[in-house]
Write a protein that holds these residues in place. Structure first.
Motif, PDB file in Angstrom:
ATOM      1  N   ILE A 118       0.975  -1.214  -0.013  1.00  0.00           N
ATOM      2  CA  ILE A 118      -0.002   0.126  -0.092  1.00  0.00           C
ATOM      3  C   ILE A 118       0.937   1.327  -0.112  1.00  0.00           C
ATOM      4  CG2 ILE A 118      -1.793   1.038   1.317  1.00  0.00           C
ATOM      5  CD1 ILE A 118      -2.479  -1.447   2.343  1.00  0.00           C
ATOM      6  N   ALA A 119       0.615   2.069  -0.841  1.00  0.00           N
ATOM      7  CA  ALA A 119       1.625   3.172  -1.008  1.00  0.00           C
ATOM      8  C   ALA A 119       0.854   4.416  -1.634  1.00  0.00           C
ATOM      9  CB  ALA A 119       2.718   2.946  -2.064  1.00  0.00           C
ATOM     10  N   TRP A 120       1.443   5.555  -1.326  1.00  0.00           N
ATOM     11  CA  TRP A 120       0.974   7.005  -1.553  1.00  0.00           C
ATOM     12  C   TRP A 120       2.064   7.987  -1.793  1.00  0.00           C
ATOM     13  CZ3 TRP A 120       0.417  11.531   1.362  1.00  0.00           C
ATOM     14  CH2 TRP A 120       0.010  12.594   0.732  1.00  0.00           C
ATOM     15  N   ALA A 121       1.884   9.016  -2.568  1.00  0.00           N
ATOM     16  CA  ALA A 121       2.831  10.088  -2.567  1.00  0.00           C
ATOM     17  C   ALA A 121       2.181  11.266  -2.670  1.00  0.00           C
ATOM     18  CB  ALA A 121       4.167   9.934  -3.210  1.00  0.00           C
ATOM     19  N   GLU A 122       2.581  12.320  -2.041  1.00  0.00           N
ATOM     20  CA  GLU A 122       1.944  13.777  -2.183  1.00  0.00           C
ATOM     21  C   GLU A 122       1.896  13.908  -3.683  1.00  0.00           C
ATOM     22  OE1 GLU A 122       1.665  16.950   0.837  1.00  0.00           O
ATOM     23  OE2 GLU A 122       3.202  17.654  -0.613  1.00  0.00           O
ATOM     24  N   GLY A 123       0.549  14.472  -4.309  1.00  0.00           N
ATOM     25  CA  GLY A 123       0.357  14.595  -5.725  1.00  0.00           C
ATOM     26  C   GLY A 123      -0.615  13.354  -6.340  1.00  0.00           C
ATOM     27  N   LEU A 124      -0.408  12.260  -5.750  1.00  0.00           N
ATOM     28  CA  LEU A 124      -1.222  11.035  -6.147  1.00  0.00           C
ATOM     29  C   LEU A 124      -2.687  11.419  -5.811  1.00  0.00           C
ATOM     30  CD1 LEU A 124       0.437   7.861  -5.861  1.00  0.00           C
ATOM     31  CD2 LEU A 124      -0.198   9.059  -7.976  1.00  0.00           C
ATOM     32  N   PRO A 125      -3.617  11.365  -6.597  1.00  0.00           N
ATOM     33  CA  PRO A 125      -4.924  11.463  -6.058  1.00  0.00           C
ATOM     34  C   PRO A 125      -5.849  10.582  -4.970  1.00  0.00           C
ATOM     35  CG  PRO A 125      -5.245  10.558  -8.240  1.00  0.00           C
ATOM     36  CD  PRO A 125      -3.686  10.872  -8.093  1.00  0.00           C
ATOM     37  N   HIS A 126      -5.155   9.349  -5.110  1.00  0.00           N
ATOM     38  CA  HIS A 126      -5.560   8.284  -4.379  1.00  0.00           C
ATOM     39  C   HIS A 126      -4.251   7.296  -4.019  1.00  0.00           C
ATOM     40  CE1 HIS A 126      -9.394   9.389  -5.479  1.00  0.00           C
ATOM     41  NE2 HIS A 126      -9.379   9.174  -6.743  1.00  0.00           N
ATOM     42  N   LEU A 127      -4.742   6.347  -3.137  1.00  0.00           N
ATOM     43  CA  LEU A 127      -3.593   5.153  -2.867  1.00  0.00           C
ATOM     44  C   LEU A 127      -3.451   4.176  -4.071  1.00  0.00           C
ATOM     45  CD1 LEU A 127      -4.851   3.905   0.803  1.00  0.00           C
ATOM     46  CD2 LEU A 127      -2.994   5.538   0.292  1.00  0.00           C
ATOM     47  N   LEU A 128      -2.013   3.654  -3.967  1.00  0.00           N
ATOM     48  CA  LEU A 128      -1.970   2.464  -4.722  1.00  0.00           C
ATOM     49  C   LEU A 128      -1.866   1.282  -3.950  1.00  0.00           C
ATOM     50  CD1 LEU A 128       1.111   3.839  -7.040  1.00  0.00           C
ATOM     51  CD2 LEU A 128      -1.195   3.164  -7.849  1.00  0.00           C
ATOM     52  N   ARG A 129      -2.682   0.418  -4.285  1.00  0.00           N
ATOM     53  CA  ARG A 129      -2.446  -0.947  -3.566  1.00  0.00           C
ATOM     54  C   ARG A 129      -2.182  -1.964  -4.569  1.00  0.00           C
ATOM     55  NH1 ARG A 129      -6.831  -3.170   0.805  1.00  0.00           N
ATOM     56  NH2 ARG A 129      -5.225  -4.478   1.922  1.00  0.00           N
ATOM     57  N   ASN A 130      -1.098  -2.709  -4.405  1.00  0.00           N
ATOM     58  CA  ASN A 130      -0.693  -3.633  -5.406  1.00  0.00           C
ATOM     59  C   ASN A 130      -0.738  -3.234  -6.742  1.00  0.00           C
ATOM     60  OD1 ASN A 130      -0.077  -5.333  -3.068  1.00  0.00           O
ATOM     61  ND2 ASN A 130      -2.465  -5.955  -3.166  1.00  0.00           N
ATOM     62  N   GLY A 131      -0.254  -1.855  -6.967  1.00  0.00           N
ATOM     63  CA  GLY A 131      -0.223  -1.518  -8.334  1.00  0.00           C
ATOM     64  C   GLY A 131      -1.409  -0.604  -8.772  1.00  0.00           C
TER      65      GLY A 131
END
Length: 265
Positions: A118-131
């Motif tokens: 589970i990943a995120w960086a500022e600027g992304l609209p949503h989380l990434l979960r398993n891509g």
């Protein structure tokens, strides 16, 4: 940058998984596993190539120069349970910018549901979960029948107390506060609780993930947690609650000390 960190963390996760599955079990004892230091050395060297800045690690120490960015790393959150052979420990890599969590990657390579990143960086609209992009709204959750509060694995020894403390939600025991926070951020539960005195390396990545969906972190007094420095919170922490504010503030009011009457959680 986030893609590079995810790839690095997943590489490190293969080492964690192989260690858990090795004949004779993982090396180490108590709350210290040999693989933790080995993985942090790998992460420290590679993260410095992605972004050369300050660093706070659980195993390899602290480098603080006053840089506006700082990596904050736990190479294997949930070591004690990991050494007992339990699934669910997680690699936690967070990035602070001027003491604000702006990137988080939490990867549990072996869980009952499979590998989970589970990943995120500022600027992304949503989380990434398993891509894959996922858009849970942490702020929309509440304590209710059918939703989970994630607590430590030790809660299994006190089912009656934990049932009462989390009602009307259900308690869900699992290792790793980092992964508990990540799963709340991903919408699997309404709140995550730690009754240990957490450090920034335990929670910075999960805190970043919560920020993506409108969640936050509080201590047992209901004070919002931030970072006075990359190695210190802005408030003392005995217990930690992460998720939706309404749910967490209700949980904070409950008598969590009852679980310590006969055991440690």
């Amino acid at each position: 940058m986030l893609d590079a960190v995810i790839a690095l963390v997943m590489e490190a996760g293969r080492l964690i998984a192989a260690e858990l599955l090795r004949p004779g079990g993982p090396r180490g004892a108590g709350d210290k596993a040999n693989i933790d230091g080995e993985v942090e050395v790998l992460l420290r060297q590679a993260l410095g190539k992605i972004l050369a800045c300050d660093f706070v690690g659980e195993e390899t120490g602290v480098l603080l120069s006053g840089h506006r960015y700082c990596w904050v790393v736990d190479p294997n959150d949930g070591t004690s349970d990991f050494l007992q052979g339990h699934l669910g420990s997680a690699i936690s890599v967070g990035l602070l910018r001027e003491c604000v969590p702006v990137l988080g990657v939490v990867y549990a390579p072996l869980t009952e549901r499979g590998a989970d990143c589970i990943a995120w960086a500022e600027g992304l609209p949503h989380l990434l979960r398993n891509g894959e992009l996922t858009a849970p709204n942490v702020a929309a959750g509440a304590l209710a029948v059918g939703v989970d509060v994630f607590v430590s694995l030790a809660a299994r020894a006190r089912p009656t107390q934990n049932t009462e403390l989390c009602a009307p939600a259900s308690f869900h025991p699992m290792p790793s506060i980092a992964y508990r926070l990540a799963r709340v951020a991903a919408g699997d539960g309404v709140a995550a609780v730690s009754l240990y005195a957490v450090s920034p390396h335990d929670v910075v990545a999960g805190h970043a993930l919560l920020r993506a969906g409108g969640g936050d972190l509080w201590n047992e007094k209901g004070q919002a947690l931030g970072y006075a420095t990359p190695v210190a919170f802005n408030q003392p922490v005995r217990f930690c609650f992460g998720g939706r504010e309404t749910a967490c503030r209700e949980l904070i009011k409950r008598p969590w000390q009852i679980v310590f009457h006969d055991s440690q959680e």
